[in-house]
Each structure stands twice: as structure tokens, then as C-alpha cells.
Scaffold this motif. Sequence first.
Motif, PDB file in Angstrom:
ATOM      1  N   UNK A 175     -21.297 -13.008 -12.697  1.00 19.38           N
ATOM      2  CA  UNK A 175     -21.246 -12.183 -11.571  1.00 19.38           C
ATOM      3  C   UNK A 175     -20.423 -13.178 -10.413  1.00 19.38           C
ATOM      4  N   UNK A 176     -19.697 -13.934 -11.294  1.00 19.73           N
ATOM      5  CA  UNK A 176     -19.023 -14.868 -10.201  1.00 19.73           C
ATOM      6  C   UNK A 176     -17.315 -14.892 -10.887  1.00 19.73           C
ATOM      7  N   UNK A 177     -16.424 -14.725 -10.061  1.00 22.04           N
ATOM      8  CA  UNK A 177     -15.321 -14.443 -10.662  1.00 22.04           C
ATOM      9  C   UNK A 177     -14.108 -15.250  -9.623  1.00 22.04           C
ATOM     10  N   UNK A 178     -12.961 -15.308 -10.056  1.00 19.82           N
ATOM     11  CA  UNK A 178     -11.911 -15.834  -9.480  1.00 19.82           C
ATOM     12  C   UNK A 178     -10.625 -15.008  -9.840  1.00 19.82           C
ATOM     13  N   UNK A 179      -9.979 -14.191  -8.992  1.00 16.11           N
ATOM     14  CA  UNK A 179      -8.948 -13.343  -9.612  1.00 16.11           C
ATOM     15  C   UNK A 179      -7.512 -13.474  -8.780  1.00 16.11           C
ATOM     16  N   UNK A 180      -6.483 -13.368  -9.497  1.00  7.78           N
ATOM     17  CA  UNK A 180      -5.066 -13.710  -8.704  1.00  7.78           C
ATOM     18  C   UNK A 180      -4.246 -12.423  -8.930  1.00  7.78           C
ATOM     19  N   UNK A 181      -3.576 -12.294  -8.029  1.00  6.39           N
ATOM     20  CA  UNK A 181      -2.573 -10.960  -8.157  1.00  6.39           C
ATOM     21  C   UNK A 181      -1.098 -11.437  -7.765  1.00  6.39           C
TER      22      UNK A 181
ATOM     23  N   UNK B 243       4.321 -10.682  -3.233  1.00  9.80           N
ATOM     24  CA  UNK B 243       3.020 -10.782  -2.623  1.00  9.80           C
ATOM     25  C   UNK B 243       2.012 -11.678  -3.743  1.00  9.80           C
ATOM     26  N   UNK B 244       1.256 -12.811  -3.130  1.00  8.52           N
ATOM     27  CA  UNK B 244       0.480 -13.280  -3.824  1.00  8.52           C
ATOM     28  C   UNK B 244      -0.778 -13.209  -3.304  1.00  8.52           C
ATOM     29  N   UNK B 245      -1.782 -13.043  -3.987  1.00  7.69           N
ATOM     30  CA  UNK B 245      -3.201 -12.681  -3.799  1.00  7.69           C
ATOM     31  C   UNK B 245      -4.244 -13.490  -4.502  1.00  7.69           C
ATOM     32  N   UNK B 246      -5.124 -14.031  -3.757  1.00  8.02           N
ATOM     33  CA  UNK B 246      -6.116 -14.801  -4.512  1.00  8.02           C
ATOM     34  C   UNK B 246      -7.476 -14.345  -4.026  1.00  8.02           C
ATOM     35  N   UNK B 247      -8.699 -13.956  -4.919  1.00 10.71           N
ATOM     36  CA  UNK B 247      -9.788 -13.400  -4.624  1.00 10.71           C
ATOM     37  C   UNK B 247     -10.960 -14.147  -5.114  1.00 10.71           C
TER      38      UNK B 247
ATOM     39  N   UNK C  51       0.806  -1.170   0.009  1.00  9.80           N
ATOM     40  CA  UNK C  51       0.103  -0.095   0.013  1.00  9.80           C
ATOM     41  C   UNK C  51       0.835   1.322  -0.039  1.00  9.80           C
ATOM     42  N   UNK C  52       0.368   2.228  -1.000  1.00 12.87           N
ATOM     43  CA  UNK C  52       1.196   3.430  -0.898  1.00 12.87           C
ATOM     44  C   UNK C  52       2.039   3.637  -1.916  1.00 12.87           C
ATOM     45  N   UNK C  53       3.013   4.451  -1.347  1.00 15.50           N
ATOM     46  CA  UNK C  53       4.162   4.748  -2.430  1.00 15.50           C
ATOM     47  C   UNK C  53       5.658   4.314  -1.899  1.00 15.50           C
ATOM     48  N   UNK C  54       6.667   4.982  -2.664  1.00 14.92           N
ATOM     49  CA  UNK C  54       8.037   4.550  -2.232  1.00 14.92           C
ATOM     50  C   UNK C  54       8.477   3.194  -2.522  1.00 14.92           C
ATOM     51  N   UNK C  55       8.181   2.602  -3.862  1.00 12.53           N
ATOM     52  CA  UNK C  55       8.436   1.407  -4.494  1.00 12.53           C
ATOM     53  C   UNK C  55       8.240   1.086  -5.766  1.00 12.53           C
ATOM     54  N   UNK C  56       8.963  -0.003  -6.101  1.00 12.85           N
ATOM     55  CA  UNK C  56       8.932  -0.176  -7.398  1.00 12.85           C
ATOM     56  C   UNK C  56       9.014  -1.583  -7.881  1.00 12.85           C
ATOM     57  N   UNK C  57       8.391  -2.032  -9.045  1.00 11.17           N
ATOM     58  CA  UNK C  57       8.561  -3.585  -9.346  1.00 11.17           C
ATOM     59  C   UNK C  57       7.424  -4.038 -10.337  1.00 11.17           C
ATOM     60  N   UNK C  58       7.433  -5.244 -10.529  1.00  9.70           N
ATOM     61  CA  UNK C  58       6.637  -6.007 -11.522  1.00  9.70           C
ATOM     62  C   UNK C  58       5.295  -6.609 -10.854  1.00  9.70           C
ATOM     63  N   UNK C  59       4.099  -6.707 -11.640  1.00 11.83           N
ATOM     64  CA  UNK C  59       2.959  -7.221 -11.208  1.00 11.83           C
ATOM     65  C   UNK C  59       2.203  -8.139 -12.329  1.00 11.83           C
ATOM     66  N   UNK C  60       1.426  -9.202 -11.809  1.00  6.29           N
ATOM     67  CA  UNK C  60       0.730 -10.049 -12.861  1.00  6.29           C
ATOM     68  C   UNK C  60      -0.522  -9.912 -12.225  1.00  6.29           C
ATOM     69  N   UNK C  61      -1.734  -9.994 -13.249  1.00  6.60           N
ATOM     70  CA  UNK C  61      -3.006 -10.147 -12.682  1.00  6.60           C
ATOM     71  C   UNK C  61      -3.726 -11.222 -13.755  1.00  6.60           C
ATOM     72  N   UNK C  62      -4.859 -12.014 -12.974  1.00  7.87           N
ATOM     73  CA  UNK C  62      -5.512 -12.676 -13.773  1.00  7.87           C
ATOM     74  C   UNK C  62      -6.918 -12.939 -13.459  1.00  7.87           C
TER      75      UNK C  62
END
Length: 277
Positions: A247-253, A268-272, A229-240
Motif C-alpha cells: 500500500x505504499x507507492x511512488x508514481x511519475x507522469x 508536464x512532469x508530476x511525481x506522486x 485537464x479537459x479536451x482540445x489537445x493531443x500528445x504523448x505521455x509516459x507513466x511509471x
Amino acid sequence: TSGNVTFRDDDNIQNYFIETIKIDVADIKYSFGNSWIRAGKSKLKVYKPIKTQITWDNDLRVEGINYGYEDSTSMITLGANRVHRERGNKDGSNINMFIAQYVQKLKVDDAKVNLGAAYYYYDGVKGNTTPYGKGNGNTLDGSNRYTEDYGIAEAFAEVKYKDFMGMPFKTALTVVYNTQASKDNFGYDIGAQLGSAKKAGQWQAAAGYRDVEKDAVFAAHSDSDFSGGGTDSKGYFLKAKYSFAKNVYVAGWWQWSKLGDTNIDYHRSQLDLILKF
């Protein structure tokens, strides 16, 4: 900016209903022609290419009066809002936020192009306390007060193809610059997305890179997931994202980044699971 609520054993349950559990949206909307006016607490209606959150987190709600206009060639958003202070952080003075964004829509061969420019000005930040309890990367003094003001100039370019190898494709670059700070005031986000998970069985995937310096944006309103969260960082990300049904989804970060001048690794890995109703 998050709408999440964390329950703690040492706090009275009634406090959550009084101060923590809150109304997400409560506004009045009036539409006329190609325009609308919203007054109250509402979702922020600025345009974000590929839904980038470098400046604005998706969960942010604004409290004030906002105007929007859209036709086949352009979009305009204007607003005057009061920054909400969370429970336990009401000792500071008010911070007001003024929004102005213009987007030009173009058609170039088979592509749709959106070119945007915006200025977001926060009045009353420097020397003030944080509205959410922490700086989220912005520069604070020894008393946890902001040392900088925030007037964020934003520019972006987005290119969208309806059919790229049989699927929708879009790519965008967003650049931000805090005109009120003398250093650590620049950031950018570049990314691309293939596919669109709008109907059952459809999917989408995106990849990008972001570099946002300490005072490039008002960190409390920036992405609450990127680098914690916030600022002062840099890097790569992937989303699916995949749509199982209407109206039903699964998402990853997935994210790989560096924090601040120390270059601390942040992974960080996140599944929603997403249900819309």
C-alpha cells in the motif's frame, strides 16, 4: 472532478467545511448473483482499458443509481445520475447523465481480449452553464454556456498477456465520438503497459498517445491531468509506478502535448507518493 481542496487566505475557514470539504463516497450497495446495484454517491464503475481517462477521470464520483453485471464472459454497466454542481456554479439547470456499457471477454491463445462498446448521454447541456466554473476545452458561447450537447459513443479493444518476457503486458485502443456535435467531436487514446506494481518491489511503466478534439467528450469529466485537464489537445505521455511496500507507492507522469488550434506546447512532469489504507 478533482477531490483536491485549495485553501485561500481571503476565504472564511468555515466555508470549506460547509461547501468545499465533502464526502467522497456515500452509497448503498446490494449484490445478488453476478449483479450489483449502487444508490447514492459512488465511484464510477465503468471499465476503462489500461485505466484510460480520455472519457472519465479517476476522481469522478457519480450521484444516482447504477447497475453492474459481470461473469466470466461479459460485463454490463447501466446508470442514471445527476451531475454535481460545485460551489459558485449552482445558477444553471440540472444536467442528467445516462450510462450504458457492454464488455465482451475473449480468450485468444495466450492472450485475454476485452472488446467494449458504450454510450454516455448528457441531458440538458446545450445552453446551460458549466457545473465546475469553466468549459475545460468544450465550446462555450460569450455567456460561458455550452453550445453543444453530448452523447458519447465509445469503443475499445484491449489485449492482455500474463507473461510477456516474464512480465504482464497489455495494450489498448479507445475511440470516442460525440454524436450530438457536428464538428470537433472525435478522439482516441492508444497505449501500452509493461509490468504490474501490485506487490512490494514490483514496477510498471506505460506509454501512449492521445488526441481529443474540443467536443469529443464532456470535458469536465475527462482526464484532469492531461494537458491541464479537459479536451482540445493531443500528445504523448509516459507513466511509471513502483511499490515500496504494501500500500505504499511512488508514481511519475510525464507529458508532451499541443493545445488546441494554436499548437501551444504543453509539458508536464508530476511525481506522486501514494498511501492506501
